[in-house]
Design a protein around this motif. Structure first.
Motif, PDB file in Angstrom:
ATOM      1  N   SER A 158     -12.820   8.573   1.240  1.00  0.00           N
ATOM      2  CA  SER A 158     -12.953   8.494   2.690  1.00  0.00           C
ATOM      3  C   SER A 158     -14.141   9.318   3.151  1.00  0.00           C
ATOM      4  CB  SER A 158     -11.674   9.006   3.361  1.00  0.00           C
ATOM      5  OG  SER A 158     -11.865   9.167   4.760  1.00  0.00           O
ATOM      6  N   SER A 207       0.852  -1.187   0.000  1.00  0.00           N
ATOM      7  CA  SER A 207       0.000   0.000   0.000  1.00  0.00           C
ATOM      8  C   SER A 207       0.892   1.243   0.000  1.00  0.00           C
ATOM      9  CB  SER A 207      -0.932  -0.003   1.216  1.00  0.00           C
ATOM     10  OG  SER A 207      -1.832   1.080   1.170  1.00  0.00           O
ATOM     11  N   THR A 228      -6.952  -5.312   9.699  1.00  0.00           N
ATOM     12  CA  THR A 228      -7.609  -4.603  10.800  1.00  0.00           C
ATOM     13  C   THR A 228      -7.704  -5.413  12.095  1.00  0.00           C
ATOM     14  OG1 THR A 228      -8.885  -3.207   9.287  1.00  0.00           O
ATOM     15  CG2 THR A 228      -9.729  -3.428  11.530  1.00  0.00           C
ATOM     16  N   GLY A 288     -14.471  -4.056   8.281  1.00  0.00           N
ATOM     17  CA  GLY A 288     -13.525  -3.186   8.973  1.00  0.00           C
ATOM     18  C   GLY A 288     -14.195  -2.400  10.080  1.00  0.00           C
ATOM     19  N   TYR A 324      -7.274   2.752  -0.792  1.00  0.00           N
ATOM     20  CA  TYR A 324      -8.100   1.962   0.122  1.00  0.00           C
ATOM     21  C   TYR A 324      -8.319   0.590  -0.489  1.00  0.00           C
ATOM     22  CZ  TYR A 324     -12.051   0.441   2.968  1.00  0.00           C
ATOM     23  OH  TYR A 324     -12.873  -0.273   3.794  1.00  0.00           O
ATOM     24  N   GLN A 325      -7.903  -0.443   0.223  1.00  0.00           N
ATOM     25  CA  GLN A 325      -7.986  -1.806  -0.290  1.00  0.00           C
ATOM     26  C   GLN A 325      -8.764  -2.688   0.697  1.00  0.00           C
ATOM     27  OE1 GLN A 325      -4.142  -3.316  -1.818  1.00  0.00           O
ATOM     28  NE2 GLN A 325      -3.299  -1.300  -1.327  1.00  0.00           N
ATOM     29  N   PRO A 326     -10.077  -2.801   0.532  1.00  0.00           N
ATOM     30  CA  PRO A 326     -10.877  -3.603   1.468  1.00  0.00           C
ATOM     31  C   PRO A 326     -10.462  -5.062   1.513  1.00  0.00           C
ATOM     32  CG  PRO A 326     -12.158  -2.994  -0.485  1.00  0.00           C
ATOM     33  CD  PRO A 326     -10.904  -2.180  -0.517  1.00  0.00           C
ATOM     34  N   TYR A 352      -7.246   8.543   2.538  1.00  0.00           N
ATOM     35  CA  TYR A 352      -7.391   7.690   1.371  1.00  0.00           C
ATOM     36  C   TYR A 352      -8.580   8.145   0.543  1.00  0.00           C
ATOM     37  CZ  TYR A 352     -10.885   5.351   4.323  1.00  0.00           C
ATOM     38  OH  TYR A 352     -11.958   5.080   5.141  1.00  0.00           O
ATOM     39  N   ASP A 405      -7.647  -4.798   3.862  1.00  0.00           N
ATOM     40  CA  ASP A 405      -8.012  -4.161   5.125  1.00  0.00           C
ATOM     41  C   ASP A 405      -8.723  -5.114   6.080  1.00  0.00           C
ATOM     42  OD1 ASP A 405      -8.228  -1.616   6.694  1.00  0.00           O
ATOM     43  OD2 ASP A 405     -10.366  -2.048   6.485  1.00  0.00           O
ATOM     44  N   TRP A 406      -9.595  -5.978   5.529  1.00  0.00           N
ATOM     45  CA  TRP A 406     -10.385  -6.840   6.416  1.00  0.00           C
ATOM     46  C   TRP A 406      -9.510  -7.858   7.137  1.00  0.00           C
ATOM     47  CZ3 TRP A 406     -11.322 -12.118   6.622  1.00  0.00           C
ATOM     48  CH2 TRP A 406     -10.807 -12.880   5.585  1.00  0.00           C
ATOM     49  N   GLU A 418     -17.006   4.878   1.059  1.00  0.00           N
ATOM     50  CA  GLU A 418     -16.288   3.618   0.823  1.00  0.00           C
ATOM     51  C   GLU A 418     -17.246   2.422   0.820  1.00  0.00           C
ATOM     52  OE1 GLU A 418     -15.881   5.745   3.316  1.00  0.00           O
ATOM     53  OE2 GLU A 418     -14.999   4.818   5.102  1.00  0.00           O
ATOM     54  N   THR A 445     -15.764  -4.564   3.051  1.00  0.00           N
ATOM     55  CA  THR A 445     -15.628  -3.160   3.444  1.00  0.00           C
ATOM     56  C   THR A 445     -16.209  -2.918   4.829  1.00  0.00           C
ATOM     57  OG1 THR A 445     -15.770  -2.449   1.131  1.00  0.00           O
ATOM     58  CG2 THR A 445     -16.180  -0.785   2.808  1.00  0.00           C
TER      59      THR A 445
END
Length: 379
Positions: free
Chosen positions: A344, A219, A365, A303, A356-358, A341, A361-362, A287, A300
Motif C-alpha cells: 500500500s 478476501s 470499486t 480503481g 490486494y486483488q486488482p 494491505y 477491486d476494479w 501497487e 490497478t
C-alpha cells in the motif's frame, strides 16, 4: 440546493470559477503559481525526510536515485534533457513572474502582459512535469518501506501536502481575486456536517463489504494489531491525512474542475479528464508498480480512476467539495488505520490486514462507490 439559484448544483459550483478574474491567462498563471509555491513548501519537508530516512535504513535510502543515475549513465542524453528542461522552467518562470507583476500592478490589468506571462507559465509548468517524469517508481517503493519503519518520515511525507492548500489559497485569492470559499463550495458556507456524514456512511459501507468479502473467503482479513507501533501512526494519520486528502480534492475536483468547466460544456468530459489525471498522479504508487510487473496495471489504475470519477459525481450532487473531501479522508484514514494491505502507498500499522486483488477491486470499486453516491444523493 434550496438556498441556491436555478442553476443545477454542479453548474452553481462551476459558476464559482467565473468570479473574479477567470480568463485563460489567469487560470494558467494561477496553476503555475500554485505549483511553484507547493513545490517550494513541500521541499522544506522533503529535505529533512531524506536525511532521516538515511538514519532509519541506510542501505535502502542509499538506493534512492540509483535507477535514475543508471539511466543517465546508459543514456547521457537524459542528463542533457533534464538540464534543458530545468533551464527552461527557470527562465520561463522568471519571465512569467516579471510579466505578471507588470500585468497585475496596472489598473486595469495589462491583458497583453498577462497573456504572455501565461504562455511562459505554461511552458514552465510543462517543463516541471517533464522533469518529474524521470522519477523512478522504485524510489517511491523504497521510501514506502522506510515509512513503515519511521513514523517521523511518515509525518514529513504527509506534511508535503498542506503547502498545496496554501498555494491554492494564494492563487485563488490573489491571482483570480475571489474567495477561497468559492473553490470549496457554491453554498454560502462550508458544510462540515456534510463532510462528517460522508465519512460515516463510507465507513459503514466499506466495513460491510470487507466483512462480506471475509466471511465468503474472497478476501480474508487477518488481525495484525501491533500496539507498540499503532498509536503513534494513528495520531499522525488523524492529524495529517485530512489535510492530505483535502489538498488533492482542492486540486483535482476543485481548481481543475472549475477551470476546465469554464471551457468544456459537458461536466462528464471534465470529470473524465480530471479522474484520469488523478489516476496518473498515483502511477508511482507501489501497487501500480506491482500491477505493471504482473501485467494488470490497467486494472490497478482503474480503481483510482473510479474513485476520482465518483468523487466528481459527489461534487455534481452537492455543488461543492464537502462530500468528496469526506469520502477521500474516510478512505485514506480507513486504509491507514483500520484495514491495510500489502504494498500500500500508506504502509502504516493497521488493526486488520488483507490482500490486494486488482482483478476483484476494479469490479467492486464502482459498485461500492455507486451505492455510496446513491445514498449521499438521497440524504
Amino acid at each position: 440546493m434550496g438556498s441556491q439559484t436555478a442553476l443545477t448544483p454542479i453548474n452553481a459550483y462551476f459558476a464559482q470559477g467565473l468570479k473574479g478574474h477567470s480568463t485563460w491567462p489567469y487560470w494558467l498563471i494561477g496553476f503555475w503559481v500554485a505549483t511553484v509555491i507547493w513545490m517550494i513548501g513541500s521541499l522544506i519537508f522533503q529535505m529533512p525526510m531524506m536525511s532521516i530516512a538515511k538514519d532509519v535504513d541506510p542501505e535502502a535510502a542509499s538506493q534512492i536515485g540509483q535507477g535514475t543515475a543508471e539511466a543517465i549513465i546508459n543514456d547521457p542524453t537524459i542528463a542533457l534533457r533534464l538540464i534543458g528542461a530545468l533551464l527552461t522552467a527557470a527562465i520561463s518562470s522568471v519571465v512569467a513572474f516579471i510579466l505578471l507583476l507588470i500585468g497585475i500592478t496596472r489598473k486595469p490589468h495589462e491583458v497583453k502582459a498577462l497573456s504572455i506571462a501565461a504562455i511562459f507559465a505554461a511552458i514552465a509548468t510543462i517543463s516541471v512535469f517533464y522533469i518529474n517524469s524521470f522519477n523512478d517508481p522504485a524510489d517511491v517503493k523504497i521510501l514506502t518501506q522506510i515509512i513503515a519503519k519511521s513514523p517521523l518520515v511518515y509525518a514529513l511525507m504527509l506534511l508535503g501536502f498542506p503547502p498545496m492548500i496554501f498555494s491554492l489559497w494564494i492563487a485563488v485569492k490573489f491571482i483570480h481575486g475571489r474567495s477561497f470559499l468559492s473553490l470549496l463550495t457554491a453554498h454560502k458556507f462550508f458544510r462540515w456536517q456534510r463532510v462528517f456524514q460522508s465519512m460515516v456512511i463510507y465507513w459503514a459501507l466499506i466495513s460491510l463489504v470487507i466483512f462480506i468479502a471475509h466471511i465468503t473467503g474472497y478476501s480474508p482479513v487477518e488481525f495484525t494489531f501491533d500496539k507498540s507501533r499503532f498509536f503513534i501512526y494513528l495520531l499522525i494519520s488523524l492529524t495529517l491525512i485530512p489535510l492530505q486528502s483535502t489538498a488533492e480534492e482542492l486540486v483535482l475536483r476543485g481548481y481543475l474542475n472549475q477551470g476546465l468547466g469554464k471551457y468544456i460544456k459537458s461536466p462528464w468530459i471534465v470529470f473524465f479528464i480530471t479522474s484520469a489525471a488523478f489516476a496518473s498522479l498515483h502511477l508511482a504508487n507501489p501497487e501500480a508498480s506491482e500491477g505493471a510487473e504482473s501485467g494488470v496495471l490497467l486494472l490497478t489504475m482503474s480503481g483510482y480512476f473510479f474513485f476520482g470519477f465518483f468523487a466528481c459525481i459527489l461534487t455534481w450532487i452537492d455543488g461543492g467539495l464537502e462530500s468528496a473531501i469526506g469520502l477521500h479522508v474516510a478512505n485514506n484514514l480507513y486504509l491507514s488505520t483500520i484495514v491495510g494491505y500489502e504494498n500500500s502507498a500508506l504502509p502504516t500499522p493497521t488493526i486488520f490486514g488483507t490482500g490486494y486483488q486488482p482483478e476483484l477491486d476494479w469490479m467492486i470499486t464502482p459498485i461500492i462507490l455507486g451505492i455510496y453516491c446513491l445514498i449521499m444523493w438521497k440524504f
